[in-house]
Write a protein that holds these residues in place. Structure first.
Motif, PDB file in Angstrom:
ATOM      1  N   GLN A 100       0.903  -1.288   0.042  1.00  0.00           N
ATOM      2  CA  GLN A 100      -0.165  -0.002   0.025  1.00  0.00           C
ATOM      3  C   GLN A 100       0.879   1.200   0.002  1.00  0.00           C
ATOM      4  O   GLN A 100       0.486   2.232  -0.667  1.00  0.00           O
ATOM      5  CB  GLN A 100      -0.931   0.110   1.236  1.00  0.00           C
ATOM      6  N   SER A 104       0.789   3.997  -3.116  1.00  0.00           N
ATOM      7  CA  SER A 104       0.579   5.466  -2.343  1.00  0.00           C
ATOM      8  C   SER A 104       1.928   6.533  -2.913  1.00  0.00           C
ATOM      9  O   SER A 104       1.455   7.933  -3.117  1.00  0.00           O
ATOM     10  CB  SER A 104       0.498   5.907  -0.816  1.00  0.00           C
ATOM     11  N   TYR A 128      -3.593  -7.233  -4.330  1.00  0.00           N
ATOM     12  CA  TYR A 128      -3.273  -6.051  -3.718  1.00  0.00           C
ATOM     13  C   TYR A 128      -1.952  -5.508  -4.510  1.00  0.00           C
ATOM     14  O   TYR A 128      -1.203  -4.491  -4.403  1.00  0.00           O
ATOM     15  CB  TYR A 128      -2.751  -5.737  -2.269  1.00  0.00           C
TER      16      TYR A 128
END
Length: 211
Positions: A100, A104, A128
């Protein structure tokens, strides 16, 4: 097939011209192996070297972290805005969080598996991430021989990807050459990393032989 020559096998005495040459020869990515001397028994490339690569590269960077303390190295190399940053599942306790974080930063997260590491270790992460890098040699040094039973692992991975994240790419790194490229294509590989094979001959001819 997309081709990502590993600059680990380049002549570091003329690195910028080597990077320009592989880009002009038709590579799709410039693969950068970052090793810290702890996760693997070798020490390679830091940010100063990557600055030289960025100046010369006309293709996106593909940064492969073989390190301890992955978040530190992500912060170190993210400013270069590579296409991918890949990290080893064997070394990361918080893989989802790190994926993540990479996303980002505007970079595609990828996870790497050593030859002995089972696919179950990443099954719950596949949705993911943007790529899985399968090592077909034990990481640390270039010029090693391809491990043949990796092909079965790739096929099993493709089955999982089809169910969980069809857009996820598969990359293979280690011992790739014209002698095994057809088997890798048949197994469903999207990107191959090739170091010693590309840099030990005519760059354009070698890259085209993998495509």
């Amino acid at each position: 097939m997309r081709v990502a020559p590993s600059i680990l096998s380049a002549d570091f005495g003329k690195l910028e011209s080597e990077v320009k040459a592989i880009c002009e020869a038709g590579c799709d990515f410039v693969h950068i192996d970052v090793m810290d001397g702890h996760f693997v028994p070798n020490l390679t490339i830091g940010p100063c070297v990557v600055e030289s690569v960025v100046k010369a590269a006309t293709k996106p960077l593909d940064i492969h972290l073989m390190v301890q303390n992955n978040p530190f190295f992500v912060d170190l190399f993210a400013p270069f805005q590579p296409e991918f940053i890949s990290f080893h599942i064997e070394e990361e306790k918080h893989a989802n969080r790190l994926a993540q974080k990479i996303r980002s930063l505007g970079i595609k997260p990828a996870i790497v598996l050593n030859p002995h590491t089972g696919l179950d270790s990443i099954e719950y992460l596949l949705e993911y991430i943007d790529m899985v890098l399968i090592m077909s040699v034990n990481p640390g040094f270039g010029g090693q021989k391809f491990i043949p039973n990796i092909l079965d692992k790739i096929k099993a991975l493709k089955d999982k990807i089809a169910l969980l994240n069809p857009s996820c790419l598969v990359e293979v790194d280690g011992g790739v050459s014209d002698s095994n490229i057809e088997s890798l294509k048949e197994a469903g590989v999207d990107i191959v990393v090739a170091g010693s094979y590309v840099f030990s001959g005519d760059y354009r001819q070698r890259i085209e032989s993998l495509k």
